[in-house]
Design a protein around this motif. Sequence first.
Motif, PDB file in Angstrom:
ATOM      1  N   ARG A 120       6.195   0.283 -17.767  1.00 12.77           N
ATOM      2  CA  ARG A 120       6.237   1.328 -18.879  1.00 12.77           C
ATOM      3  C   ARG A 120       7.914   1.533 -19.170  1.00 12.77           C
ATOM      4  N   GLU A 137      -8.315   2.621   0.142  1.00 16.15           N
ATOM      5  CA  GLU A 137      -7.842   3.719  -0.642  1.00 16.15           C
ATOM      6  C   GLU A 137      -8.200   5.129  -0.312  1.00 16.15           C
ATOM      7  N   HIS A 182       0.526   1.725  -9.185  1.00 16.75           N
ATOM      8  CA  HIS A 182       1.246   2.766 -10.054  1.00 16.75           C
ATOM      9  C   HIS A 182       2.555   2.417 -10.012  1.00 16.75           C
ATOM     10  N   LEU A 188     -10.700  -3.955 -12.291  1.00 21.48           N
ATOM     11  CA  LEU A 188     -11.553  -2.779 -12.221  1.00 21.48           C
ATOM     12  C   LEU A 188     -10.710  -1.457 -12.588  1.00 21.48           C
ATOM     13  N   THR A 189      -9.360  -1.523 -12.754  1.00 24.54           N
ATOM     14  CA  THR A 189      -8.374  -0.420 -13.134  1.00 24.54           C
ATOM     15  C   THR A 189      -8.101  -0.489 -14.275  1.00 24.54           C
ATOM     16  N   ALA A 190      -8.238  -1.729 -15.131  1.00 27.69           N
ATOM     17  CA  ALA A 190      -7.836  -1.958 -16.535  1.00 27.69           C
ATOM     18  C   ALA A 190      -6.646  -2.186 -16.445  1.00 27.69           C
ATOM     19  N   ARG A 206     -13.496   7.385 -15.665  1.00 30.74           N
ATOM     20  CA  ARG A 206     -12.416   5.955 -15.624  1.00 30.74           C
ATOM     21  C   ARG A 206     -11.066   6.634 -16.017  1.00 30.74           C
ATOM     22  N   MET A 253      -3.345  -5.274  -2.271  1.00 29.70           N
ATOM     23  CA  MET A 253      -2.577  -4.300  -3.154  1.00 29.70           C
ATOM     24  C   MET A 253      -3.433  -3.041  -3.495  1.00 29.70           C
ATOM     25  N   ASP A 254      -3.128  -1.689  -2.899  1.00 32.37           N
ATOM     26  CA  ASP A 254      -3.859  -0.601  -3.467  1.00 32.37           C
ATOM     27  C   ASP A 254      -3.477   0.235  -4.610  1.00 32.37           C
ATOM     28  N   SER A 255      -3.897   1.271  -4.782  1.00 28.19           N
ATOM     29  CA  SER A 255      -3.558   1.989  -6.305  1.00 28.19           C
ATOM     30  C   SER A 255      -2.100   2.556  -6.242  1.00 28.19           C
ATOM     31  N   SER A 256      -1.741   2.695  -4.949  1.00 33.73           N
ATOM     32  CA  SER A 256      -0.383   3.427  -4.966  1.00 33.73           C
ATOM     33  C   SER A 256       0.796   2.206  -5.486  1.00 33.73           C
ATOM     34  N   LEU A 296       2.806  -0.205 -12.678  1.00 36.43           N
ATOM     35  CA  LEU A 296       2.474   0.344 -13.844  1.00 36.43           C
ATOM     36  C   LEU A 296       3.783   1.175 -14.510  1.00 36.43           C
ATOM     37  N   LEU A 351      -3.066  -3.765 -19.625  1.00 40.56           N
ATOM     38  CA  LEU A 351      -1.814  -3.406 -19.972  1.00 40.56           C
ATOM     39  C   LEU A 351      -0.683  -4.278 -19.769  1.00 40.56           C
ATOM     40  N   HIS A 363      -7.066   6.617  -9.278  1.00 34.37           N
ATOM     41  CA  HIS A 363      -7.820   5.325  -9.140  1.00 34.37           C
ATOM     42  C   HIS A 363      -8.409   5.447  -8.071  1.00 34.37           C
ATOM     43  N   MET A 386      -8.846  -6.184  -8.433  1.00 33.83           N
ATOM     44  CA  MET A 386      -8.555  -4.573  -8.653  1.00 33.83           C
ATOM     45  C   MET A 386      -7.856  -4.389  -9.784  1.00 33.83           C
ATOM     46  N   LEU A 421     -10.689  -2.452   0.238  1.00 34.51           N
ATOM     47  CA  LEU A 421     -10.124  -1.935  -0.568  1.00 34.51           C
ATOM     48  C   LEU A 421     -10.693  -0.418  -0.703  1.00 34.51           C
ATOM     49  N   ASP A 464       0.790  -1.205   0.017  1.00 32.13           N
ATOM     50  CA  ASP A 464      -0.070   0.052  -0.040  1.00 32.13           C
ATOM     51  C   ASP A 464       0.826   1.161  -0.120  1.00 32.13           C
ATOM     52  N   VAL A 465       0.321   2.394   0.209  1.00 30.03           N
ATOM     53  CA  VAL A 465       0.952   3.636   0.172  1.00 30.03           C
ATOM     54  C   VAL A 465       1.955   3.769   0.879  1.00 30.03           C
ATOM     55  N   ARG A 494      -1.714  10.594   1.619  1.00 27.26           N
ATOM     56  CA  ARG A 494      -0.884  11.417   0.488  1.00 27.26           C
ATOM     57  C   ARG A 494      -1.284  12.764   0.663  1.00 27.26           C
TER      58      ARG A 494
END
Lengths: 116, 317
Positions: free
Chosen positions: A73, B229, A66, A97-99, B272, A60-63, A69, A103, B281, A94, B225, A28-29, B236
Motif C-alpha cells: 500500500r 493461524e 499483512h 486463498l486470501t486473494a 471473505r 508464511m502466516d497471515s501476520s 500488504l 493485489l 484472514h 495462502m 497453516l 509468522d506472528v 495475538r
Amino acid sequence: MDLLRTSVATIESDSEPYTLVELAGEADVTNSDALREMLDTEVAKQPRMVIIDLSGLRFMDSSALHVILRANRVLDRQGGVLALASPREPVAKMLRLTAADQLIPVYASVSEATAG
Amino acid sequence: MAESPAGAGAFRHVAFFYRTDDDYAATVAGFLRGGLAAREPAFVALPPGKGRLVADALAADAPGVEFADMTEIGSNPARIIPRVLEFTGRHAGRHVRYVGEPIWASRGPAELREATRHEALINLAFTGADAEILCPYDTGSLAPAVLADARRTHPLLLTDSGPGTSPDYAVPFRLPSSCSVPLPAPPYTAMSYTYRTDLSQVRALVQKHARNAGLSDARVNDLVLAVSEVAANTLRHTRSSGTLTIWYDHDEIVCEVHDDGVITDPLAGRRRPAPDAPGGHGLWLVHQVCDLVELRSDNTGTTIRMHMLIRPRKPPD
C-alpha cells in the motif's frame, strides 16, 4: 538460527535498479514486527521497484502477509511497485486463498518479476 | 410457492420437507422458475444426484441457473455462506434465489452439527438481503432430531400441509442447543503440547503427526497453516499459553487448540475478508483448508477443533 532470515540488496539491472528482499525460513506472528521494520526501512527509501524473493520461505502466516500488504500500500502511494517472486506451494496457496495475489503480482522467478 | 410481497423485506429462508424425488424435482424447479421470467439470478447447490433431478425438471430453463455440487462446496459447511455471498455479490441489487441442501443422512454427528449451525447462520448472514433461500430436507432418511433443528433454523416451512411460518424458529437469533453440545473428549492416546511463543514447534508437531497419519503433502501443509493461524491468535489475543492436542485414526486427523481467548462473532471466518483487510484472514484460512472445524467459545476460553480426512467421506445416496 533465526526462524526468519532476511537480506536486502539493490540490484543494478539493464533497465532500472530494484530492491531485492530475500526471505528465508518461516514468517509468522512471532517475527512479523521485525519484518515490518525491515520493509518500512526499505520502502522509506522510495524505490521504484521492490521484489521479495520468497523461494527460501517454508511458511508464511497471515501476520506476515499483512506486513507485506502494508508495504504494498505504502509503495503504491509513493508510485512504486511491489512484486513477489518464486513462492513455494504452501505460500503460493495462502496468497491465492486470501486473494492477495490479486493485489500484488506474483512471478515464478525474480527475473520474470524484473521483466514485469 | 407464494411470491414475497413487494417491499416487505424480501429475505425468505424456507425449509422444504420432501418425501419423493418427484415432489423434490417439481417443487425445486417450480421455485426456480418463479424467478426466471424476471431473469432473477438463481444459484443451486445440491448433492450431485439431486442436482441432476432439478436440472432434468428445469429442462430448457436449466441454463439460466448456476449449479454447484454441495458435496464439494459444502463438505465443510462453513464454506457455503461465503460461496453464496460471492454469488449474491456478483448480482448486487438484484433479487436472487438460492437452493441449498447441506444436510444428508450419511453425514456424521460433527458434520450434522456444523451443517445445522450453517443453516442457523444463514439468517444472520443474509439479514435484510433481497434473497429467497430454499433448503430441502429428506424426511425419509433424516433423523427426527435433525428435522426438529431445521424447524428451529428456518423462519418458514414448506411441508405436506403447505407453506407456513415455523413456530420453533428462534427470535432473536439463537443457535439450536445441539450446535453447542460439549465436544467429545479426545481419546486417551491423544498427544498434548503447551505452547507460548514457539509456533515453529507447533507447526513441526502438526507436520510430523499429519504425515504419520497418512495425509498427502499438500494437505499436511494445509493443516499446518490452519493450526498455526489459530495458535497465532493465542499470541495475538491472550496473555497466556495455549494447548495443542492431536489425535488420529484411519479416517481422520484432528488438531485441537485451546486458549483463554474469546470469539464472539458467530460468522467469524465465514465472510471473505478484503485482501488488504488488516485482520480476519486467520479463521478464513482455517475454514478454507480444513474439512471440518468445530468451535466452542465462552468467557472461559476458546476451543477450535480442526478435522482433516484421511479417507474420503461416504457420499450422500
